[in-house]
Enzyme design. Structure first.
Site, PDB file in Angstrom:
ATOM      1  N   VAL A 296       0.879  -1.170   0.000  1.00 38.80           N
ATOM      2  CA  VAL A 296       0.000   0.000   0.000  1.00 38.80           C
ATOM      3  C   VAL A 296       0.912   1.215   0.000  1.00 38.80           C
ATOM      4  CG1 VAL A 296      -1.847   1.227   1.166  1.00 38.80           C
ATOM      5  CG2 VAL A 296      -1.766  -1.267   1.270  1.00 38.80           C
ATOM      6  N   ASN A 496      19.971  -7.427 -15.174  1.00 42.14           N
ATOM      7  CA  ASN A 496      20.434  -8.402 -16.163  1.00 42.14           C
ATOM      8  C   ASN A 496      21.106  -7.739 -17.359  1.00 42.14           C
ATOM      9  OD1 ASN A 496      19.320 -10.285 -14.410  1.00 42.14           O
ATOM     10  ND2 ASN A 496      17.370 -10.326 -15.475  1.00 42.14           N
ATOM     11  N   GLY A 547      10.014   1.705   0.883  1.00 40.07           N
ATOM     12  CA  GLY A 547       9.638   2.499   2.037  1.00 40.07           C
ATOM     13  C   GLY A 547      10.668   3.543   2.425  1.00 40.07           C
TER      14      GLY A 547
END
Length: 643
Positions: A296, A496, A547
């Protein structure tokens, strides 16, 4: 020194200056040198020598790559990854210009078995060791004496090198396959294969029983293409060369990339990507019944300095969440605000254990609305309003929730929904919480029909973004088709064999077809902040960094703030725009009107081989009108489905 030499040194400075100018003029040095000498006549000798040194440095050989060094280092969660350092020959001296640390491709295995974890670690170590061999060996020789400012040439050589490695690996596998087939054809193996046949039938019967349990046939998940062993060396070197070129040109990396994207014509203004800040994780791996919402996220308004607001919201949620009661209702903790705050003060360590590798809080919820209510409560306690002061985004990660025996998504423990029911659920959720302006991976990429349905239903009200549901960057650039599935935009991850040239081409493709680009960091992020410069320089609409905790993620938020301040001070920061969504339903209706208006339809049905060139020509003719970009893209997609 001879007496004559001493007398020469004692001669007046103007005369020496005149003789020096005559000498350099005879050596075919530009006449501007005499002007430079005249300008420095009244300067101190040290200033004079420095001015001359700077002048002649312009005629020196441009810096070239002389050495590459690859190292095995650790990422933000302690897994091995690759560091690349580039040395260049600058004015006949070997200098270390810059180094980068690229994030590893492997994702975090949630609730995996010890065997799977060991296999993942072995695969990762093998890939890093192979990459080190490439960087310190053959790639070191191949890129030597190349100019780091020639990104296209470097990326072209890296592409050829990687293609050769893939071909060699395919040949090796083919030889192994032939050897195994030859061994199986031996008489001793024939008996074993005949004995194994009945057991194969039994297994087939069991599989038949499993498939009969499916309530509705669904498309199976596409097989995940494994990362090629050592491919991280390609992406790491391409990024390191780009950063080296920016350093040599004394230019920030984001401006260096912006010049590459716009063919060396720097835009007058740049727009900062808005961060998608993950504050809660309550998905499949967390406690509680809720499985749908893996992340969220909060999206601040146009000014990035409001990140401080998001940090206040995170602190407020830590006060609301009772660390002693996992999965407790936000409504309950809010009603007992005083006891919750005292519990947080007494038990800080349990709260810190709630921080995930993404740098966000982990909590358990029992229904879809609990995390949203928690967000509302935290914002209201700070005098903020969702949908005005801050917006919501949800990473659904639907591909992790499919139960293939039932053919449905398990959004809550024991609660299943079909792909069509998922679309209805999202419509109801957005109707109730209009502050949600973005859904990431609301469906699997195999559910193409449902992606079209949700775009038509919600595309004008929120962004429908594909992360796992999109192809790899190399496939996207190769196919030149980003509408698989139909969506508002893509999340791009630099891992990659991805090269800087690939990113440049892909963002151009997204811009031309009216899609938004979101740059995202992988689960195992490193402390390198180059991803932020990529997002700014290549014009991403959003950036998804996780975060507001853990150093490897906070470093990138700090870099984002620093670039914003720099652009603001230079007067090149473009003011943020409102969120502009795409009304897919309106476009589809307009496309139908255009199809009916096509004059060629009167002559009979168009062959499929003629429809595409006509559409391409129509798209090019309308490319100068920004309002028709989405329309032309929709036209290309819809008409291609006609026979």
């Amino acid at each position: 020194m001879e007496p004559g030499g001493i007398r020469e040194l004692r001669r007046p400075l103007p005369e020496l200056r005149h003789q020096a100018a005559e000498y350099y003029r005879s050596q075919e040095v530009p006449q501007r040198l005499e002007e430079a000498l005249n300008a420095t006549f009244y300067q101190r000798p040290a200033d004079l020598y420095g001015h001359l040194a700077n002048y002649f440095s312009k005629f020196s050989k441009p810096p070239v790559i002389c050495k590459l060094i690859g190292r095995k280092v650790l990422d933000g969660i302690g897994r091995p990854t690759l560091e690349v350092e580039i040395f260049c020959t600058v004015k006949n001296n070997e200098k270390s210009i810059c180094s980068i640390v690229i994030s590893s491709h492997a994702e975090i295995l949630e609730n995996a078995s010890p065997e799977a974890i060991d296999a993942d670690e072995k695969e990762r170590n093998d890939s890093i060791n192979t990459a080190l061999e490439w960087v310190n060996g053959s790639l070191n020789e191949m890129l030597r004496d190349l100019q780091p400012t020639d990104q296209c040439k470097v990326d072209e050589l890296l592409s050829e090198y990687f293609a050769n490695k893939v071909e060699e690996e395919n040949e090796r596998k083919e030889i192994e396959k032939e050897e195994q087939e030859a061994a199986i054809s031996a008489p001793a193996c024939v008996l074993a294969s005949s004995i194994a046949t009945p057991s194969g039938k039994k297994k087939g019967a069991k599989l038949g029983k499993k498939t009969s349990l499916a309530e509705k046939p669904i498309l199976p998940a596409e097989s995940i293409e494994p990362a090629f062993c050592g491919s991280i060396a390609i992406g790491g070197l391409s990024l390191a060369v780009a950063k080296t070129g920016a350093t040599i040109n004394n230019t920030p990396l984001y401006l260096h990339l912006a010049l590459m994207k716009h063919d060396q014509n720097l835009p007058k203004e740049l727009t900062m990507p808005l961060p998608m800040v993950t504050l809660l994780s309550c998905g499949k791996s967390s406690a509680g019944k809720l499985k749908l919402m893996k992340e969220v996220m909060l999206i601040p308004p146009t000014k990035l300095t409001s990140i401080e607001r998001l940090l206040d919201i995170q602190k407020q949620m830590m006060r609301l969440l009772d660390p002693a009661c996992k999965g407790s209702s936000p409504q309950l903790t809010d009603s007992k605000k005083g006891s919750a705050r005292s519990a947080v003060k007494k038990a800080l360590p349990p709260v810190l254990k709630r921080i995930s590798h993404l740098g966000c809080l982990i909590t358990g919820c029992d229904n879809l609305e609990q995390p949203l209510i928690l967000m509302q409560t935290a914002c209201r306690n700070l005098g903020l309003e969702l949908g005005i002061d801050v917006h919501l985004a949800i990473n659904c990660a639907a591909h992790e929730l499919m139960d293939y025996t039932k053919g449905k998504y398990e959004i809550l423990t024991g609660t299943f929904k079909s792909p069509d029911e998922m679309v209805d659920m999202y419509v109801d959720l957005i109707n109730k919480y209009p502050s949600i302006i973005a859904l990431v991976d609301p469906l699997r990429k195999e559910d193409g029909q449902q992606w079209s349905s949700i775009c038509n239903a919600l595309g004008s009200r929120c962004f429908l973004i594909a992360e796992d549901a999109s192809k790899s960057i190399s496939k996207l650039v190769e196919d030149q088709n980003i509408n698989v599935p139909k969506c508002s935009g893509l999340i791009i991850k630099y891992t990659n064999q991805t090269k800087i040239s690939d990113l440049t081409e892909l963002t151009r493709l997204l811009d031309g077809q009216g899609h938004i680009a979101i740059f995202g960091s992988p689960a195992g992020e490193s402390s390198d902040d180059s991803l932020v410069d990529m997002a700014v320089g290549l014009g991403a609409r959003f950036i998804k960094l996780g975060g507001l905790s853990r150093g490897e993620r906070v470093t990138k938020y700090n870099r984002l703030l620093a670039i914003e301040e720099e652009l603001a001070n230079n007067g090149t920061l473009r003011s943020g725009e409102n969120h502009e969504f795409v009304d897919f339903a309106e476009e589809a209706q307009t496309v139908e009107e255009l199809i009916n208006a096509l004059p060629l339809i009167e002559q009979g049905p168009l062959p499929s081989q003629h429809s595409q060139p006509l559409l391409a020509q129509d798209q090019n003719s309308a490319s100068s009108h920004g309002s028709t970009l989405h329309l032309n893209e929709a036209t290309r997609v819809d008409i291609s489905t006609f026979p």
